[in-house]
Design an enzyme around this catalytic site. Structure first.
Site, PDB file in Angstrom:
ATOM      1  N   GLU A   1      22.240  11.510  -9.617  1.00  0.00           N
ATOM      2  CA  GLU A   1      22.578  11.030  -8.256  1.00  0.00           C
ATOM      3  C   GLU A   1      24.052  10.641  -8.233  1.00  0.00           C
ATOM      4  O   GLU A   1      24.408   9.497  -7.935  1.00  0.00           O
ATOM      5  CB  GLU A   1      21.694   9.825  -7.883  1.00  0.00           C
ATOM      6  CG  GLU A   1      20.212  10.109  -7.968  1.00  0.00           C
ATOM      7  CD  GLU A   1      19.326   8.960  -7.516  1.00  0.00           C
ATOM      8  OE1 GLU A   1      19.837   7.986  -6.932  1.00  0.00           O
ATOM      9  OE2 GLU A   1      18.109   9.042  -7.754  1.00  0.00           O
TER      10      GLU A   1
ATOM     11  N   GLU B   1      13.310   4.019 -11.695  1.00  0.00           N
ATOM     12  CA  GLU B   1      13.758   2.623 -11.613  1.00  0.00           C
ATOM     13  C   GLU B   1      12.705   1.604 -12.028  1.00  0.00           C
ATOM     14  O   GLU B   1      12.405   0.666 -11.281  1.00  0.00           O
ATOM     15  CB  GLU B   1      14.290   2.342 -10.201  1.00  0.00           C
ATOM     16  CG  GLU B   1      15.458   3.253  -9.854  1.00  0.00           C
ATOM     17  CD  GLU B   1      15.909   3.148  -8.394  1.00  0.00           C
ATOM     18  OE1 GLU B   1      15.449   2.260  -7.675  1.00  0.00           O
ATOM     19  OE2 GLU B   1      16.761   3.972  -7.995  1.00  0.00           O
TER      20      GLU B   1
HETATM   21  O1  G3I Z   1      13.911   8.213   8.622  1.00  0.00           O
HETATM   22  C1  G3I Z   1      14.081   6.896   9.182  1.00  0.00           C
HETATM   23  C2  G3I Z   1      14.366   6.997  10.634  1.00  0.00           C
HETATM   24  O2  G3I Z   1      13.249   7.525  11.263  1.00  0.00           O
HETATM   25  C3  G3I Z   1      14.710   5.609  11.165  1.00  0.00           C
HETATM   26  O3  G3I Z   1      15.060   5.692  12.493  1.00  0.00           O
HETATM   27  C4  G3I Z   1      15.867   5.002  10.367  1.00  0.00           C
HETATM   28  C5  G3I Z   1      16.185   3.575  10.805  1.00  0.00           C
HETATM   29  O4  G3I Z   1      16.815   2.852   9.776  1.00  0.00           O
HETATM   30  O5  G3I Z   1      15.492   4.966   9.027  1.00  0.00           O
HETATM   31  C6  G3I Z   1      15.244   6.239   8.476  1.00  0.00           C
HETATM   32  O6  G3I Z   1      14.908   6.089   7.162  1.00  0.00           O
HETATM   33  C7  G3I Z   1      15.939   5.770   6.270  1.00  0.00           C
HETATM   34  C8  G3I Z   1      16.014   6.869   5.207  1.00  0.00           C
HETATM   35  O7  G3I Z   1      16.956   6.510   4.224  1.00  0.00           O
HETATM   36  C9  G3I Z   1      16.401   8.225   5.789  1.00  0.00           C
HETATM   37  O8  G3I Z   1      17.664   8.183   6.339  1.00  0.00           O
HETATM   38  C10 G3I Z   1      15.654   4.437   5.617  1.00  0.00           C
HETATM   39  O9  G3I Z   1      15.742   3.410   6.583  1.00  0.00           O
HETATM   40  C11 G3I Z   1      16.624   4.173   4.498  1.00  0.00           C
HETATM   41  O10 G3I Z   1      16.225   2.992   3.795  1.00  0.00           O
HETATM   42  C12 G3I Z   1      16.615   5.329   3.543  1.00  0.00           C
HETATM   43  O11 G3I Z   1      17.566   5.077   2.548  1.00  0.00           O
HETATM   44  C13 G3I Z   1      17.434   5.855   1.373  1.00  0.00           C
HETATM   45  C14 G3I Z   1      17.284   4.938   0.174  1.00  0.00           C
HETATM   46  O12 G3I Z   1      17.191   5.737  -1.001  1.00  0.00           O
HETATM   47  C15 G3I Z   1      16.064   4.042   0.286  1.00  0.00           C
HETATM   48  O13 G3I Z   1      15.022   4.454  -0.420  1.00  0.00           O
HETATM   49  C16 G3I Z   1      18.703   6.697   1.204  1.00  0.00           C
HETATM   50  O14 G3I Z   1      18.807   7.636   2.249  1.00  0.00           O
HETATM   51  C17 G3I Z   1      18.670   7.421  -0.139  1.00  0.00           C
HETATM   52  O15 G3I Z   1      19.928   8.002  -0.379  1.00  0.00           O
HETATM   53  C18 G3I Z   1      18.381   6.428  -1.251  1.00  0.00           C
HETATM   54  O16 G3I Z   1      18.279   7.135  -2.461  1.00  0.00           O
HETATM   55  C19 G3I Z   1      18.028   6.349  -3.635  1.00  0.00           C
HETATM   56  C20 G3I Z   1      17.208   7.203  -4.564  1.00  0.00           C
HETATM   57  O17 G3I Z   1      16.035   7.636  -3.923  1.00  0.00           O
HETATM   58  C21 G3I Z   1      16.868   6.429  -5.844  1.00  0.00           C
HETATM   59  N1  G3I Z   1      18.071   5.919  -6.460  1.00  0.00           N
HETATM   60  C22 G3I Z   1      18.962   5.142  -5.601  1.00  0.00           C
HETATM   61  C23 G3I Z   1      19.320   5.931  -4.359  1.00  0.00           C
HETATM   62  C24 G3I Z   1      20.280   5.166  -3.496  1.00  0.00           C
HETATM   63  O18 G3I Z   1      19.664   4.007  -3.000  1.00  0.00           O
END
Ligand code: G3I
Length: 395
Positions: A278, A173
């Protein structure tokens, strides 16, 4: 007298016959239409990976609970259906490299072992990404020091996973929607050279790993041109880029099939592999589609933005299955250019799309439902593949 009562009985019998026939007809037609929407079951193959084994890898993103084996039901589904895995979060810098001088390889090593023990292709996601970036990057003020630290980050990870991670999203990205470079900390500190350096450093450590540029909205023509310009620039320096990852966070009505096909063709003209990295298809309204709409608390829990909390209506289920079939038709047509199709999550319950762009919605973007049962879209794409194979053998 006798004659007229026989006539009456005969009349009664034919009315009953007619009613029964109509009833049977209604039952049969509804059974047929049910089998076309709900149970598009294929006859032969046992799994997605078997269906597409001659075409491309069928991959899936794994969350931490699958990797640490606490979600054993999803894990057995993954082993049954998929032959490529990506870590949804645990290889992002903030998790795997939380402090400048220490790594957290525990879950990532389990993830890689899971892939290798099951003969799967393992994809690393991601070496350079401005988001979920480990906070220590931002504490380095000096540009030279930042560059050294970035080189070390890439090389340490590439070395640790050398020979076991088969392909990497080296940069994730880096582009804006208009095709210009995103103003990330990497661009700010290192200029646009960070892009070619990232690919160079990774290939120096692990020359056999396939190296990808990965982004969303890669079907958008402006962004596509930007990606092509960027990759050509890296290639002109004699540095290898093996592939382009089109993320595939798509919707029921867009992007158009033409844009998807055109993009696959354009990227492949760069001499690289194309991967759909994805894939998921949101069935929910997108707040950005509503004129003047903002992503705000107001939309949360509103019926308008979250209409299918009690289940997906058959009509939308069918639309989703047809959309997947249309998209897979294109993938199969260009299977010589496509190396991998990876779904972003195992089942609807785990999808990130339940929380984005509005929290707490009920979305249905994947091939397996909340109970891990295959959906009509699953049978749809396998059925499509079987039909195409049959056509090819009869011609
Ligand atoms: O692990 C913590 C947990 O400890 C905490 O309690 C909780 C509270 O919100 O958050 C958890 O972390 C979250 C993590 O996912 C695991 O579930 C983050 O807040 C959350 O922001 C994170 O979101 C991920 C997102 O990327 C952000 O980077 C999504 O799961 C994931 O599917 C998404 O994937 C991205 C690809 O990497 C890149 N392309 C876009 C795609 C979708 O956004």
């Amino acid at each position: 007298m006798i004659c007229s009562s026989i006539n009456k009985a005969e009349k009664f019998r034919s009315i009953v016959r007619l009613v029964l026939q109509s009833f049977m007809f209604i039952i049969l037609t509804s059974l047929i239409s049910c089998s076309q929407t709900k149970d598009e079951k294929p006859v032969k193959v046992k799994s997605l990976k078997e269906a597409f084994e001659k075409d491309f890898y069928i991959g899936v993103a794994l969350n931490g609970r699958i990797i640490d084996q606490s979600d054993s039901a999803s894990l057995s589904l993954v082993k049954r259906e998929f032959n490529s895995i990506t870590a949804e979060n645990i290889m992002k810098s903030s998790i795997i490299h939380p402090q400048r001088d220490s790594f957290n390889f525990e879950l990532a090593d389990k993830f890689v072992a899971l892939g290798k023990n099951n003969g799967m292709h393992v994809h690393g996601h991601t070496l350079i990404w401005h988001s979920q970036l480990s906070p220590w990057f931002a504490t380095i003020e000096d540009s030279f020091e930042f560059k050294d630290a970035t080189e070390k980050h890439i090389k340490d990870l590439a070395l640790h996973f050398k020979g076991v991670v088969d392909s990497w999203d080296v940069v994730n990205e880096a582009l804006n929607e208009d095709g210009t470079l995103r103003n990330s900390i990497f661009l700010e500190k290192m200029g646009d050279e960070y892009l070619s350096l990232a690919f160079k450093w990774t290939s120096e450590v692990d020359p056999n790993a396939k190296l990808f540029y990965n982004d969303y909205n890669m079907t958008n023509p402006d962004k596509r041109q930007g990606a092509i310009r960027m990759i050509k620039k890296i290639q002109e320096k004699g540095i290898k880029v093996d592939g382009v990852g089109m993320q595939g966070h798509w919707h029921l009505d867009y992007p158009s099939l033409e844009e998807i096909e055109e993009s696959i063709l354009e990227y492949s003209k760069l001499g690289v592999q194309v991967a759909i990295t994805e894939l998921d298809i949101s069935v929910l309204p997108n707040p950005w589609d509503l004129e003047g709409a903002e992503i705000s608390q107001n939309f949360e829990n509103s019926e308008e933005m979250n209409p299918y909390t009690k289940g997906l209506p058959d009509s939308i289920q069918t639309k989703l299955a047809n959309r997947y079939k249309d998209i897979f038709k294109i993938f199969l047509k260009h299977r010589d250019k496509i190396s991998r199709v990876t779904f972003w999550g195992v089942n609807d319950r785990q999808s990130w799309l339940n929380g984005f762009p509005i929290r707490g919605r009920t979305n249905y973007p994947l091939l397996f439902d909340r109970e891990l049962k295959p959906k009509p879209a699953y049978y749809g794409i396998i059925g499509l593949k079987e039909k195409l194979d049959q056509l090819q053998t009869t011609n």
